[in-house]
Design a protein around this motif. Structure first.
Motif, PDB file in Angstrom:
ATOM      1  N   CYS A   1      42.254  48.960  69.703  1.00  0.00           N
ATOM      2  CA  CYS A   1      41.819  47.681  70.281  1.00  0.00           C
ATOM      3  C   CYS A   1      41.826  46.570  69.236  1.00  0.00           C
ATOM      4  O   CYS A   1      42.116  45.412  69.565  1.00  0.00           O
ATOM      5  CB  CYS A   1      40.431  47.828  70.884  1.00  0.00           C
ATOM      6  N   PHE A   2      41.495  46.900  67.989  1.00  0.00           N
ATOM      7  CA  PHE A   2      41.590  45.898  66.916  1.00  0.00           C
ATOM      8  C   PHE A   2      42.979  45.267  66.933  1.00  0.00           C
ATOM      9  O   PHE A   2      43.126  44.044  66.902  1.00  0.00           O
ATOM     10  CB  PHE A   2      41.365  46.551  65.540  1.00  0.00           C
ATOM     11  N   ARG A   3      43.970  46.103  66.951  1.00  0.00           N
ATOM     12  CA  ARG A   3      45.353  45.626  66.899  1.00  0.00           C
ATOM     13  C   ARG A   3      45.721  44.872  68.171  1.00  0.00           C
ATOM     14  O   ARG A   3      46.352  43.811  68.128  1.00  0.00           O
ATOM     15  CB  ARG A   3      46.297  46.819  66.700  1.00  0.00           C
ATOM     16  N   GLN A   4      45.311  45.404  69.320  1.00  0.00           N
ATOM     17  CA  GLN A   4      45.688  44.797  70.586  1.00  0.00           C
ATOM     18  C   GLN A   4      45.099  43.407  70.778  1.00  0.00           C
ATOM     19  O   GLN A   4      45.689  42.555  71.448  1.00  0.00           O
ATOM     20  CB  GLN A   4      45.248  45.713  71.737  1.00  0.00           C
ATOM     21  N   TYR A   5      43.942  43.163  70.181  1.00  0.00           N
ATOM     22  CA  TYR A   5      43.275  41.879  70.375  1.00  0.00           C
ATOM     23  C   TYR A   5      43.362  40.971  69.149  1.00  0.00           C
ATOM     24  O   TYR A   5      42.614  40.000  69.037  1.00  0.00           O
ATOM     25  CB  TYR A   5      41.825  42.095  70.810  1.00  0.00           C
ATOM     26  N   GLY A   6      44.289  41.288  68.260  1.00  0.00           N
ATOM     27  CA  GLY A   6      44.647  40.345  67.214  1.00  0.00           C
ATOM     28  C   GLY A   6      43.746  40.250  66.017  1.00  0.00           C
ATOM     29  O   GLY A   6      43.840  39.291  65.246  1.00  0.00           O
ATOM     30  N   LEU A   7      42.868  41.224  65.807  1.00  0.00           N
ATOM     31  CA  LEU A   7      42.023  41.166  64.623  1.00  0.00           C
ATOM     32  C   LEU A   7      42.849  41.449  63.372  1.00  0.00           C
ATOM     33  O   LEU A   7      43.720  42.328  63.392  1.00  0.00           O
ATOM     34  CB  LEU A   7      40.887  42.201  64.701  1.00  0.00           C
TER      35      LEU A   7
ATOM     36  N   THR B   1      43.643  43.335  60.270  1.00  0.00           N
ATOM     37  CA  THR B   1      43.244  44.675  59.830  1.00  0.00           C
ATOM     38  C   THR B   1      43.917  45.030  58.511  1.00  0.00           C
ATOM     39  O   THR B   1      44.820  44.346  58.042  1.00  0.00           O
ATOM     40  CB  THR B   1      43.635  45.741  60.873  1.00  0.00           C
TER      41      THR B   1
END
Length: 434
Positions: A299-305, A307
């Motif tokens: 979800c981090f990756r999917q929502y643009g955080l 990382t």
């Protein structure tokens, strides 16, 4: 948060929240500038060593004469804390000994305390917080200042189920800054001494921000409020922009620069060679999250955080803080919800007074931002073992023996009165985290 609605309801009922401000300097003035536009909040009294200066501050921030006339002005902060028309005491003097005394007076009088004075908080915050809880009042950090904002971000992360890998703020830092004195501080700010004096800027106060002392104090406050750990060797100040927080602020064994997980740290806005960091966080705060499971990491990756390379660590940040302009959040939270916007819980971080040069017996220390010492962050347990002198007590005390350049000053090195501030510091230290 519903604070505006709750405050408006108090206004409608004819019972506005009544604050008393001790210290009408820059932070206090910023708060005063907002009060006329906050329904349900009033300032009943202001204490300052120079009441006329406090009145001038009120005029400068836009108060009309009727509001000034309706406000009590005094030189006595302890007397303000005992007033019947004050619900919340704001301690904004910046003097740690005065801050401790005013907080004790307010708590004894059954008043909530908003401690703008971070110097006092890192000296005795856990002990003051225990006293406040025993009296059924709130002892709170000051919202708008970076420690409270970081504490909020850490609490949000944990309440959302994330592990906190690191948290802290940004600043302008180079290793040489530890040696800077008030005589040469303005060159680093791009100002002339004349321009700074004309603007009413205090060189010792601004030097505290530059020489690393204020950063150490604020990180100690965050550690004491959140339970995050303190680097054993002091703050590293790694250069880092917002896009790289999750990469840099993770443990060394995973490719980062921290000694472990769950640490406080300050990032520098300039590289060690003086070049500006790309997309720096000089004015802001951050938290680095660790995903508790693969799904959250995805979800981090999917929502643009942003990382790190593993995708397991992500960062959230706030690029700015508004200091005293946001202070009413703490005042209203204490009075209307009985909640602190961050609060010291345990003594995890201490700030040692470290010599800026070789010091001789007979010299008098001049405290935070001065010519003789700067503040270095260290774990409270380590500082207790060495019996170091905290920076908050290193003002106007005489050395009884020489202290080498770069060495932490100890209680055995100075002649110091065992007063209530020292006693409360030792009480707070006795409950430290090992």
């Amino acid at each position: 948060m519903n604070l505006a609605r709750l405050a408006a309801e108090r206004a409608e009922a004819g019972r506005p929240v009544r604050a008393g401000l001790i210290g009408a300097g820059k932070f206090g003035s910023m708060f005063l500038s907002q009060v006329p536009t906050i329904t349900g909040l009033e300032v009943a009294a202001i204490a300052d060593l120079d009441p006329d200066r406090a009145r001038t501050a009120c005029r400068t921030v836009g108060w009309d004469e009727s509001r000034i006339a309706a406000t009590a002005f005094t030189e006595d902060g302890a007397a303000l804390a005992e007033r019947d028309d004050v619900d919340v005491v704001i301690e904004a003097t910046g003097n740690p000994r005065a801050g401790i005394a005013h907080a004790q007076a307010a708590i004894a009088a059954g008043k909530h305390v908003v401690m703008v004075n971070v110097e006092a908080d890192v000296l005795a915050g856990p002990a003051l917080a225990r006293r406040a809880r025993a009296e059924g009042v709130v002892y709170s950090m000051a919202y708008g200042d970076q420690p409270a904002l970081v504490a909020e971000m850490v609490d949000w992360a944990r309440a959302a189920g994330f592990k906190v890998a690191a948290a802290g703020k940004g600043t302008k830092y180079l290793p040489a800054y530890h040696k800077v004195t008030p005589d040469d501080v303005w060159t680093h700010y791009g100002l002339t001494p004349e321009a700074a004096a004309q603007a009413g800027m205090n060189p010792q106060m601004f030097n505290s921000f530059l020489d690393g002392t204020k950063s150490a104090i604020e990180m100690a406050a965050i550690a004491n409020a959140t339970g995050l750990n303190v680097p054993r060797g002091g703050l590293g100040f790694p250069p880092c922009g917002v896009d790289d927080l999750a990469h840099v602020l993770r443990p060394r064994d995973l490719g980062g620069q921290l000694e472990g997980k769950g640490m406080v740290e300050v990032v520098s806005s300039i590289e060690r060679d003086g070049r500006p960091v790309f997309r720096d966080l000089r004015w802001g705060v951050y938290v680095v999250l660790e995903a508790p499971n693969d799904y959250a990491a995805a979800c981090f990756r999917q929502y643009g955080l942003p990382t790190d390379a593993t995708g397991r660590f992500a960062s959230m940040y706030k690029p700015f803080h508004l200091i005293g302009l946001e202070l009413s959040i703490s005042v209203l939270s204490a009075a209307l919800r009985g909640e602190a916007t961050g609060c010291s819980r345990e003594f995890r971080g201490n700030v040692a007074a470290v010599s800026k040069r070789g010091l001789k017996a007979g010299e008098v220390l001049d405290g935070e931002g001065g010519y003789t010492v700067y503040g270095r962050l260290m774990p409270a347990a380590v500082s207790a073992e060495a019996d170091v002198l905290p920076i908050g007590l290193a003002h106007r005390v005489k050395l009884v023996r020489d202290v080498a350049d770069g060495q932490a000053v100890t209680f055995a090195d100075v002649e110091i009165e065992e007063d209530s501030a020292v006693a409360l510091y030792r009480e707070a230290m006795a409950g430290r985290a090992e």
